[in-house]
Design a protein around this motif. Structure first.
Motif, PDB file in Angstrom:
ATOM      1  N   ASN A 161      12.493  -1.786 -23.173  1.00 32.02           N
ATOM      2  CA  ASN A 161      11.755  -0.525 -23.248  1.00 32.02           C
ATOM      3  C   ASN A 161      11.123  -0.115 -21.922  1.00 32.02           C
ATOM      4  OD1 ASN A 161      12.266  -0.221 -26.039  1.00 32.02           O
ATOM      5  ND2 ASN A 161      10.534  -1.564 -26.540  1.00 32.02           N
ATOM      6  N   ASP A 162      11.389  -0.874 -20.873  1.00 32.95           N
ATOM      7  CA  ASP A 162      10.774  -0.606 -19.573  1.00 32.95           C
ATOM      8  C   ASP A 162      11.722   0.170 -18.665  1.00 32.95           C
ATOM      9  OD1 ASP A 162       8.401  -2.054 -20.200  1.00 32.95           O
ATOM     10  OD2 ASP A 162       9.452  -3.933 -19.765  1.00 32.95           O
ATOM     11  N   ARG A 163      12.218   1.306 -19.137  1.00 30.52           N
ATOM     12  CA  ARG A 163      13.152   2.127 -18.368  1.00 30.52           C
ATOM     13  C   ARG A 163      12.433   3.361 -17.834  1.00 30.52           C
ATOM     14  NH1 ARG A 163      18.556   0.626 -19.152  1.00 30.52           N
ATOM     15  NH2 ARG A 163      18.541  -1.571 -19.768  1.00 30.52           N
ATOM     16  N   PHE A 164      12.611   3.607 -16.535  1.00 29.98           N
ATOM     17  CA  PHE A 164      11.957   4.731 -15.883  1.00 29.98           C
ATOM     18  C   PHE A 164      12.957   5.406 -14.948  1.00 29.98           C
ATOM     19  CE2 PHE A 164       8.865   1.450 -16.799  1.00 29.98           C
ATOM     20  CZ  PHE A 164       7.852   2.151 -17.446  1.00 29.98           C
ATOM     21  N   ALA A 165      13.063   6.734 -15.063  1.00 28.64           N
ATOM     22  CA  ALA A 165      13.966   7.499 -14.203  1.00 28.64           C
ATOM     23  C   ALA A 165      13.148   8.156 -13.085  1.00 28.64           C
ATOM     24  CB  ALA A 165      14.734   8.516 -15.022  1.00 28.64           C
ATOM     25  N   LEU A 182       7.565  12.110 -14.242  1.00 33.27           N
ATOM     26  CA  LEU A 182       7.487  13.214 -13.285  1.00 33.27           C
ATOM     27  C   LEU A 182       6.788  14.429 -13.871  1.00 33.27           C
ATOM     28  CD1 LEU A 182       8.445  14.111 -10.437  1.00 33.27           C
ATOM     29  CD2 LEU A 182      10.494  15.035 -11.536  1.00 33.27           C
ATOM     30  N   ASP A 183       7.059  14.749 -15.138  1.00 33.14           N
ATOM     31  CA  ASP A 183       6.434  15.926 -15.738  1.00 33.14           C
ATOM     32  C   ASP A 183       4.935  15.742 -15.899  1.00 33.14           C
ATOM     33  OD1 ASP A 183       6.952  13.932 -17.562  1.00 33.14           O
ATOM     34  OD2 ASP A 183       7.344  15.285 -19.233  1.00 33.14           O
ATOM     35  N   ASP A 184       4.476  14.515 -16.183  1.00 32.82           N
ATOM     36  CA  ASP A 184       3.043  14.272 -16.293  1.00 32.82           C
ATOM     37  C   ASP A 184       2.368  14.258 -14.931  1.00 32.82           C
ATOM     38  OD1 ASP A 184       2.982  14.051 -19.088  1.00 32.82           O
ATOM     39  OD2 ASP A 184       3.586  11.948 -19.009  1.00 32.82           O
ATOM     40  N   ALA A 185       3.067  13.770 -13.914  1.00 33.37           N
ATOM     41  CA  ALA A 185       2.478  13.669 -12.579  1.00 33.37           C
ATOM     42  C   ALA A 185       2.442  15.008 -11.855  1.00 33.37           C
ATOM     43  CB  ALA A 185       3.252  12.654 -11.741  1.00 33.37           C
ATOM     44  N   LEU A 186       3.502  15.834 -12.032  1.00 30.63           N
ATOM     45  CA  LEU A 186       3.613  17.070 -11.269  1.00 30.63           C
ATOM     46  C   LEU A 186       3.851  18.304 -12.130  1.00 30.63           C
ATOM     47  CD1 LEU A 186       5.818  15.859  -8.265  1.00 30.63           C
ATOM     48  CD2 LEU A 186       3.331  16.155  -8.323  1.00 30.63           C
ATOM     49  N   GLY A 187       3.977  18.142 -13.439  1.00 32.49           N
ATOM     50  CA  GLY A 187       4.177  19.285 -14.314  1.00 32.49           C
ATOM     51  C   GLY A 187       5.515  19.967 -14.092  1.00 32.49           C
ATOM     52  N   PHE A 188       5.563  21.278 -14.346  1.00 33.54           N
ATOM     53  CA  PHE A 188       6.813  22.022 -14.214  1.00 33.54           C
ATOM     54  C   PHE A 188       7.323  22.041 -12.777  1.00 33.54           C
ATOM     55  CE2 PHE A 188       5.071  24.063 -18.140  1.00 33.54           C
ATOM     56  CZ  PHE A 188       6.102  23.683 -18.985  1.00 33.54           C
ATOM     57  N   ALA A 209      14.959  -0.291 -14.592  1.00 34.11           N
ATOM     58  CA  ALA A 209      14.129  -1.124 -15.458  1.00 34.11           C
ATOM     59  C   ALA A 209      13.063  -1.754 -14.575  1.00 34.11           C
ATOM     60  CB  ALA A 209      14.964  -2.205 -16.135  1.00 34.11           C
ATOM     61  N   ILE A 210      11.778  -1.556 -14.924  1.00 31.24           N
ATOM     62  CA  ILE A 210      10.687  -1.973 -14.041  1.00 31.24           C
ATOM     63  C   ILE A 210       9.649  -2.750 -14.840  1.00 31.24           C
ATOM     64  CG2 ILE A 210       8.913  -1.208 -12.421  1.00 31.24           C
ATOM     65  CD1 ILE A 210      10.540   1.342 -11.999  1.00 31.24           C
ATOM     66  N   LEU A 217       0.829  -1.198   0.000  1.00 32.23           N
ATOM     67  CA  LEU A 217       0.000   0.000   0.000  1.00 32.23           C
ATOM     68  C   LEU A 217       0.868   1.253   0.000  1.00 32.23           C
ATOM     69  CD1 LEU A 217      -2.826  -1.081   2.469  1.00 32.23           C
ATOM     70  CD2 LEU A 217      -2.817  -1.138  -0.041  1.00 32.23           C
ATOM     71  N   THR A 218       2.011   1.173  -0.674  1.00 29.51           N
ATOM     72  CA  THR A 218       2.907   2.318  -0.822  1.00 29.51           C
ATOM     73  C   THR A 218       2.778   2.905  -2.220  1.00 29.51           C
ATOM     74  OG1 THR A 218       4.512   1.446   0.765  1.00 29.51           O
ATOM     75  CG2 THR A 218       5.318   3.040  -0.843  1.00 29.51           C
ATOM     76  N   VAL A 219       2.641   4.219  -2.283  1.00 31.86           N
ATOM     77  CA  VAL A 219       2.601   4.937  -3.564  1.00 31.86           C
ATOM     78  C   VAL A 219       3.887   5.765  -3.648  1.00 31.86           C
ATOM     79  CG1 VAL A 219       1.370   6.612  -4.986  1.00 31.86           C
ATOM     80  CG2 VAL A 219       0.091   5.030  -3.523  1.00 31.86           C
ATOM     81  N   PRO A 220       4.860   5.331  -4.453  1.00 32.70           N
ATOM     82  CA  PRO A 220       6.153   6.012  -4.472  1.00 32.70           C
ATOM     83  C   PRO A 220       6.233   7.146  -5.495  1.00 32.70           C
ATOM     84  CG  PRO A 220       6.306   4.009  -5.750  1.00 32.70           C
ATOM     85  CD  PRO A 220       4.896   4.064  -5.213  1.00 32.70           C
ATOM     86  N   LEU A 221       6.976   8.178  -5.130  1.00 31.14           N
ATOM     87  CA  LEU A 221       7.408   9.217  -6.054  1.00 31.14           C
ATOM     88  C   LEU A 221       8.926   9.121  -6.101  1.00 31.14           C
ATOM     89  CD1 LEU A 221       7.005  11.808  -7.783  1.00 31.14           C
ATOM     90  CD2 LEU A 221       7.204  13.111  -5.641  1.00 31.14           C
ATOM     91  N   VAL A 222       9.469   8.760  -7.249  1.00 31.35           N
ATOM     92  CA  VAL A 222      10.905   8.553  -7.411  1.00 31.35           C
ATOM     93  C   VAL A 222      11.480   9.695  -8.246  1.00 31.35           C
ATOM     94  CG1 VAL A 222      12.689   7.037  -8.351  1.00 31.35           C
ATOM     95  CG2 VAL A 222      10.674   6.053  -7.235  1.00 31.35           C
ATOM     96  N   ILE A 223      12.498  10.347  -7.706  1.00 34.60           N
ATOM     97  CA  ILE A 223      13.139  11.462  -8.401  1.00 34.60           C
ATOM     98  C   ILE A 223      14.601  11.094  -8.583  1.00 34.60           C
ATOM     99  CG2 ILE A 223      13.620  13.930  -8.350  1.00 34.60           C
ATOM    100  CD1 ILE A 223      11.242  14.012  -6.244  1.00 34.60           C
ATOM    101  N   SER A 224      14.984  10.849  -9.834  1.00 29.38           N
ATOM    102  CA  SER A 224      16.293  10.283 -10.138  1.00 29.38           C
ATOM    103  C   SER A 224      17.262  11.341 -10.655  1.00 29.38           C
ATOM    104  CB  SER A 224      16.118   9.176 -11.189  1.00 29.38           C
ATOM    105  OG  SER A 224      17.370   8.666 -11.585  1.00 29.38           O
ATOM    106  N   PHE A 225      18.568  11.140 -10.313  1.00 24.77           N
ATOM    107  CA  PHE A 225      19.628  12.040 -10.777  1.00 24.77           C
ATOM    108  C   PHE A 225      20.637  11.309 -11.644  1.00 24.77           C
ATOM    109  CE2 PHE A 225      18.786  12.651  -6.154  1.00 24.77           C
ATOM    110  CZ  PHE A 225      17.782  13.589  -6.302  1.00 24.77           C
TER     111      PHE A 225
END
Length: 277
Positions: free
Chosen positions: A79-83, A132-138, A69-70, A56-64
């Motif tokens: 093609n399953d790469r997410f930053a 991230l841009d779709d979830a939180l925009g600018f 691969a998920i 029941l965890t909803v993660p927000l991942v912010i990568s540098f």
């Protein structure tokens, strides 16, 4: 370093994973919104793989650095790469691979906290990763830049918590009926009958399911399954090989019912899973 910050660094001489993980509980004001904030950095090259079970965890991942691969319910493909991304609830195992160059901050939300923070129906995040841009925009892009420029984990955590707090100041309150029903499912260990919950509120089961889907992305029946599964998994650490007793204690119809849920929510049989954890 804050007294509430836990730091773990695996010994570089170990042949296993080589990473730094820093974890901190949020401020008391965010206790019902965020479970914890984590920093993760790989410090040795390699190919790393973990499997996360339905939670029941909803993660927000912010990568540098390098993307992860998920794969949802399967091994990830090319093609399953997410930053940087947000991910909703998923009633199944999640396979995560990295390749020795990942570094990120992860904010872990409660389901109801995520609804307030993101300000959108959680059905839009269910069973998927959203950039991230779709979830939180600018705002999300600016947050990533601030976190990337920060000199240490404690500063990053303070920035992340401040960002969450500022968004919540403008967030709408959740339906008290949904919050009560969600709490009732958690408190019962997933054993509360959905019809009884709906009756207490004065809603139909269909209306309750629709409100749950908006608030947390899944219906109360699926929520109950995930809660029961995690309780059974926790009990198995103390009651190994007593699966019939665990099934009865957690409200499963029988041991076969428990086995089916473990296969669907973790991708493993109960016996195989207890060997892995």
């Amino acid at each position: 370093m804050s007294d509430e910050t836990e730091r773990h660094r695996q010994d570089n001489r170990s042949p296993a994973l080589h990473f730094e993980m820093v974890r901190r509980k949020p401020a008391a004001s965010l206790a019902d919104i965020v479970t914890d904030v984590c920093g993760y950095r790989e410090i040795w090259p390699g190919h790393f793989r973990i499997v996360e079970y339905a939670s029941l965890t909803v993660p927000l991942v912010i990568s540098f650095a390098e993307a992860f691969a998920i794969g949802l319910g399967r091994n990830p493909g090319d093609n399953d790469r997410f930053a940087s991304f947000a991910a909703g609830l998923y009633a199944g195992p999640v396979v995560i691979e990295s390749f020795g160059g990942s570094c990120c901050v992860q904010v872990n939300f409660t389901p109801l906290g995520a609804r307030r923070f993101f300000g959108l129906p959680m059905s839009e995040l269910k069973d998927r990763m959203v950039g991230l841009d779709d979830a939180l925009g600018f705002e999300g892009i600016a947050l990533r830049e601030r976190l990337g420029d920060a000199p240490d984990w404690d500063t990053r955590f303070a920035i992340a918590e401040g960002f969450v707090t500022s968004r919540l100041a403008e967030a709408n309150e959740l339906s008290p009926e949904v919050a009560w029903a969600y709490g009732a499912v958690i408190a019962s260990g997933g054993r509360t009958r959905i019809s009884a919950l709906a009756g207490e509120i004065g809603w139909s089961r269909k209306h309750l399911a629709a409100k749950f889907t908006d608030a947390i992305g899944i219906g109360p029946k699926t929520l109950s399954r995930i809660v029961r599964f995690n309780r059974a998994l926790s009990l198995s650490k103390r009651q190994q090989d007593n699966w019939a007793g665990i099934a009865a204690d957690c409200g499963y119809a029988d041991q076969a019912h428990l086995v089916r849920d473990f296969r669907q929510l973790a991708g493993e049989t109960p016996t195989a899973l207890t060997v892995l954890i």
